[in-house]
Design a protein around this motif. Sequence first.
Motif, PDB file in Angstrom:
ATOM      1  N   VAL A 124       0.848  -1.198   0.000  1.00 46.55           N
ATOM      2  CA  VAL A 124       0.000   0.000   0.000  1.00 46.55           C
ATOM      3  C   VAL A 124       0.878   1.240   0.000  1.00 46.55           C
ATOM      4  CG1 VAL A 124      -1.717   1.319   1.301  1.00 46.55           C
ATOM      5  CG2 VAL A 124      -1.900  -1.179   1.166  1.00 46.55           C
ATOM      6  N   ASP A 125       1.779   1.323   0.981  1.00 50.31           N
ATOM      7  CA  ASP A 125       2.677   2.472   1.108  1.00 50.31           C
ATOM      8  C   ASP A 125       3.678   2.127   2.209  1.00 50.31           C
ATOM      9  OD1 ASP A 125       3.987   4.879   1.499  1.00 50.31           O
ATOM     10  OD2 ASP A 125       2.181   6.100   1.505  1.00 50.31           O
ATOM     11  N   LEU A 126       4.957   2.083   1.871  1.00 49.05           N
ATOM     12  CA  LEU A 126       5.956   1.730   2.877  1.00 49.05           C
ATOM     13  C   LEU A 126       6.019   2.744   4.013  1.00 49.05           C
ATOM     14  CD1 LEU A 126       9.038   0.211   1.007  1.00 49.05           C
ATOM     15  CD2 LEU A 126       7.680  -0.829   2.811  1.00 49.05           C
ATOM     16  N   SER A 127       5.651   3.984   3.753  1.00 52.00           N
ATOM     17  CA  SER A 127       5.610   4.962   4.843  1.00 52.00           C
ATOM     18  C   SER A 127       4.573   4.562   5.893  1.00 52.00           C
ATOM     19  CB  SER A 127       5.289   6.361   4.304  1.00 52.00           C
ATOM     20  OG  SER A 127       6.414   6.928   3.662  1.00 52.00           O
ATOM     21  N   LEU A 128       3.444   4.037   5.428  1.00 55.36           N
ATOM     22  CA  LEU A 128       2.423   3.544   6.352  1.00 55.36           C
ATOM     23  C   LEU A 128       2.979   2.390   7.186  1.00 55.36           C
ATOM     24  CD1 LEU A 128      -0.435   3.070   7.499  1.00 55.36           C
ATOM     25  CD2 LEU A 128      -0.950   1.793   5.410  1.00 55.36           C
ATOM     26  N   THR A 129       3.655   1.439   6.531  1.00 51.21           N
ATOM     27  CA  THR A 129       4.217   0.294   7.245  1.00 51.21           C
ATOM     28  C   THR A 129       5.199   0.751   8.313  1.00 51.21           C
ATOM     29  OG1 THR A 129       4.065  -0.953   5.187  1.00 51.21           O
ATOM     30  CG2 THR A 129       5.381  -1.908   6.954  1.00 51.21           C
ATOM     31  N   VAL A 130       6.079   1.683   7.960  1.00 53.90           N
ATOM     32  CA  VAL A 130       7.094   2.142   8.908  1.00 53.90           C
ATOM     33  C   VAL A 130       6.449   2.942  10.035  1.00 53.90           C
ATOM     34  CG1 VAL A 130       9.123   3.617   9.174  1.00 53.90           C
ATOM     35  CG2 VAL A 130       8.936   2.087   7.203  1.00 53.90           C
ATOM     36  N   LYS A 131       5.475   3.762   9.704  1.00 51.03           N
ATOM     37  CA  LYS A 131       4.804   4.529  10.755  1.00 51.03           C
ATOM     38  C   LYS A 131       4.104   3.593  11.738  1.00 51.03           C
ATOM     39  CE  LYS A 131       2.152   8.750  11.520  1.00 51.03           C
ATOM     40  NZ  LYS A 131       3.331   9.507  11.961  1.00 51.03           N
ATOM     41  N   MET A 132       3.454   2.553  11.202  1.00 50.62           N
ATOM     42  CA  MET A 132       2.829   1.573  12.071  1.00 50.62           C
ATOM     43  C   MET A 132       3.882   0.865  12.921  1.00 50.62           C
ATOM     44  SD  MET A 132       0.412  -1.719  11.101  1.00 50.62           S
ATOM     45  CE  MET A 132       1.789  -2.823  10.743  1.00 50.62           C
ATOM     46  N   GLY A 133       5.018   0.536  12.314  1.00 47.02           N
ATOM     47  CA  GLY A 133       6.085  -0.122  13.053  1.00 47.02           C
ATOM     48  C   GLY A 133       6.640   0.738  14.172  1.00 47.02           C
ATOM     49  N   VAL A 134       6.798   2.035  13.903  1.00 47.56           N
ATOM     50  CA  VAL A 134       7.279   2.949  14.944  1.00 47.56           C
ATOM     51  C   VAL A 134       6.283   3.009  16.097  1.00 47.56           C
ATOM     52  CG1 VAL A 134       7.758   5.367  15.484  1.00 47.56           C
ATOM     53  CG2 VAL A 134       8.702   4.346  13.396  1.00 47.56           C
ATOM     54  N   GLN A 135       4.998   3.150  15.776  1.00 48.61           N
ATOM     55  CA  GLN A 135       3.983   3.323  16.801  1.00 48.61           C
ATOM     56  C   GLN A 135       3.772   2.064  17.643  1.00 48.61           C
ATOM     57  OE1 GLN A 135       2.487   5.890  17.943  1.00 48.61           O
ATOM     58  NE2 GLN A 135       0.790   5.056  19.127  1.00 48.61           N
ATOM     59  N   TYR A 136       3.744   0.904  16.983  1.00 50.08           N
ATOM     60  CA  TYR A 136       3.328  -0.302  17.688  1.00 50.08           C
ATOM     61  C   TYR A 136       4.473  -1.272  17.989  1.00 50.08           C
ATOM     62  CZ  TYR A 136      -1.191   1.570  16.438  1.00 50.08           C
ATOM     63  OH  TYR A 136      -2.268   2.414  16.304  1.00 50.08           O
ATOM     64  N   ASN A 137       5.371  -1.466  17.046  1.00 52.54           N
ATOM     65  CA  ASN A 137       6.471  -2.391  17.283  1.00 52.54           C
ATOM     66  C   ASN A 137       7.548  -1.758  18.164  1.00 52.54           C
ATOM     67  OD1 ASN A 137       8.489  -4.383  17.084  1.00 52.54           O
ATOM     68  ND2 ASN A 137       8.009  -4.818  14.965  1.00 52.54           N
ATOM     69  N   LEU A 138       7.909  -0.504  17.867  1.00 52.98           N
ATOM     70  CA  LEU A 138       8.993   0.148  18.599  1.00 52.98           C
ATOM     71  C   LEU A 138       8.500   0.864  19.857  1.00 52.98           C
ATOM     72  CD1 LEU A 138      11.147   1.505  15.641  1.00 52.98           C
ATOM     73  CD2 LEU A 138      11.424  -0.607  16.937  1.00 52.98           C
ATOM     74  N   TRP A 139       7.642   1.848  19.682  1.00 52.12           N
ATOM     75  CA  TRP A 139       7.132   2.596  20.835  1.00 52.12           C
ATOM     76  C   TRP A 139       6.274   1.682  21.722  1.00 52.12           C
ATOM     77  CZ3 TRP A 139       6.626   5.567  24.733  1.00 52.12           C
ATOM     78  CH2 TRP A 139       5.437   6.178  25.142  1.00 52.12           C
ATOM     79  N   GLY A 140       5.255   1.068  21.141  1.00 53.80           N
ATOM     80  CA  GLY A 140       4.413   0.173  21.929  1.00 53.80           C
ATOM     81  C   GLY A 140       5.164  -1.053  22.402  1.00 53.80           C
ATOM     82  N   GLY A 141       5.987  -1.627  21.528  1.00 52.95           N
ATOM     83  CA  GLY A 141       6.743  -2.813  21.903  1.00 52.95           C
ATOM     84  C   GLY A 141       7.736  -2.549  23.017  1.00 52.95           C
ATOM     85  N   SER A 142       8.329  -1.373  23.054  1.00 55.90           N
ATOM     86  CA  SER A 142       9.267  -1.057  24.138  1.00 55.90           C
ATOM     87  C   SER A 142       8.547  -1.009  25.483  1.00 55.90           C
ATOM     88  CB  SER A 142       9.980   0.267  23.866  1.00 55.90           C
ATOM     89  OG  SER A 142       9.082   1.360  23.866  1.00 55.90           O
TER      90      SER A 142
END
Length: 683
Positions: A124-142
């Motif tokens: 769809v859009d790699l920016s969307l994937t990365v933004k989701m990753g920052v919010q949930y995998n990195l920020w939320g995951g931490s």
Amino acid sequence: MADAGPLQRLGVLLKHLTLGDTDGHNGIALSPTAARGVSLPRFDTTVMESYLDELSSVKEDVYETFRHRPNLLPATLEGLSKEEHRELARQQLKLLLKAGYSPLRFYLHDIKKYFYLGELLAVVDLSLTVKMGVQYNLWGGSILNLGTEKHKKAYFEDIDKFRLPGCFAMTELYHGSNVAALQTEAVLDIATDEWIISTPDDGALKWWIGNAAEDGRAATVFARLKVPSPDGSGTLVDHGVHAIVVPLRDEAGTVLQGVEIKDCGYKVGLNGVDNGSIRFLGVRVPRENLLDRFASVDRSGQYRSPYSASRRFAATLGELTGGRVGLICSSLGVLKASLTVAVRYGATRQQFGPANAPEIAVLDYSSQQEKLMPMLASAYAIHFTSRYLVDQYAEAKRTKEEDVIADVHALSAGLKAYVTNYTATALSVCRECCGGHGYAAVNRFGMWRSDHDIFQTFEGDNTVLLQQVAGLLLKKYKERFAVAPVTATYRYLRQWAAESLPPNPLVSHETSVRHLRDPAFLVRALRYRTGKLLFTLAQRLSKHTRRMGQFQAWNKCLSHILTLARAHIESVMFERFLDGVNNCPDADCKKSLKVMAEVFALQRIQADVMFRNDDYVAAEKVKAIGRLLERLRAEIRAQAVPLVDAFNIPDHILRSPIGLSHQDPYDHYLEGAGWTATTPLTS
């Protein structure tokens, strides 16, 4: 085109593809050149797609959600400002949340679905994937992985609903991969029971922090934890890098006092992600903001951890492995999309041909097959290996078993480096295989290349990650074989490669097709390569370390180290591919998968001069492998269109005119340029 309905488009396509018989897949024809001598049966694309994706219903739902919001699926992103692209990524993420998807809950309770979602959204859009990753995998995951129950209770719902956009503030201007050398400080003020977060110099500015420039309201900040010495001397004890939650903005989006944030500006790609740099000027946060799963500090300033400093640091970084797994899955999504476009275009685009005969499809040229068919095989190899890794990651999170965690760390590091580098290369090759039309922005290769390129750097620079893999292999080698070098050689190779060493010279010269396609031979060969590289590396390092020290010895052997890591990953990938072949319940699909697995392994053996230097593969055997590869690539070519169709990327998501499944690839060019076709197109 205003007057071009479905029947007219079908007529155009059929006229364009007058050579050969249709293959029954999306109306794309196979020319007689490709059809001659093909031994593979035609498989059912829907059966293959079902086998590849056990979560295909999720794909259908997610992509259907976007079908109803075409404004969030622009044909090209090149004309957008970074502010417009950031707003687009924001709206895309909010659409998913509104549709009922809960990425953070997936991350916590159904990690397979979370990573699968990342693969889907990459197209769809790699920016969307990365933004989701920052919010949930990195920020939320931490919060989930490094914090304790109090942190989860305080932040989970707001992070999940995107009410609390956040950042993962690890990287600094002077330090990225070397996390242990970060300079940002968190000093405990016992009198106020607060941490004082400070940026000591410009080199310690947090840099490239996703979500920071516009959206982030809080961050997990990695800083050196300093507490007053218990002896009352007033000196500070540095306990190394820890993670602390630090607010950045208030609910209105105003940057808080003591925090300075600058926009990192335009990037080569991913301009939908608002990267920023951050300075902390004595920001005070409560002591409880320390994410204290692996270490805690009490009211008196007493520091406690059940781990040694090195083990605690390793445990902290080990909990962030999920970021690498996510990048592997997203990179695979881009690889599948680019191959879908290149293969479909190659099957429809006709160019030159025999004298006094119709032109043939460019995919019928052996040079085109040599480029694209091994890449298609590798995409399938990566698919099965990534699925295995996700399963292992889920198992590690569930059981907390140290051996499983170590294996996941090693495989995720190596596979992230291998896959992202491979995809970056494949994107350029696919673009070239589509000629001038591949250069048009609307066909998305330029955007994919620009957006994906940074995948080779973040979540661990690829060169650094490959060194970690080699280091872990060396550690296992030394633990098992602390004996005389000659004895270790044969013991190691026997254990690692079983019967990898040819029992007699005849095997090196064996050229029968049956032998070359034997999975046992292919497995042994790739294991032999890894074992030999590991042994010779251990010997070289031992020799050079005595003379120049450990660091210089490692640096001198760096090329060898990276070669070993890549060889190991390819061996693992092939074995996981074989698992995928053997577990396939459909006989026709299984035959196509087996041929691709053979191409994957044979190409690596043919390309690596080590096999010839060691006389593991004699010269005549190399030639036989070359002849067999040419034949097998032609067989895959005959199935190439259904093989990419099995990825099941809908046209409205793929959005590449030359790669669409049911339309004349030139329709969109005419529309975009303002042309109205009055007669059917010819090639």
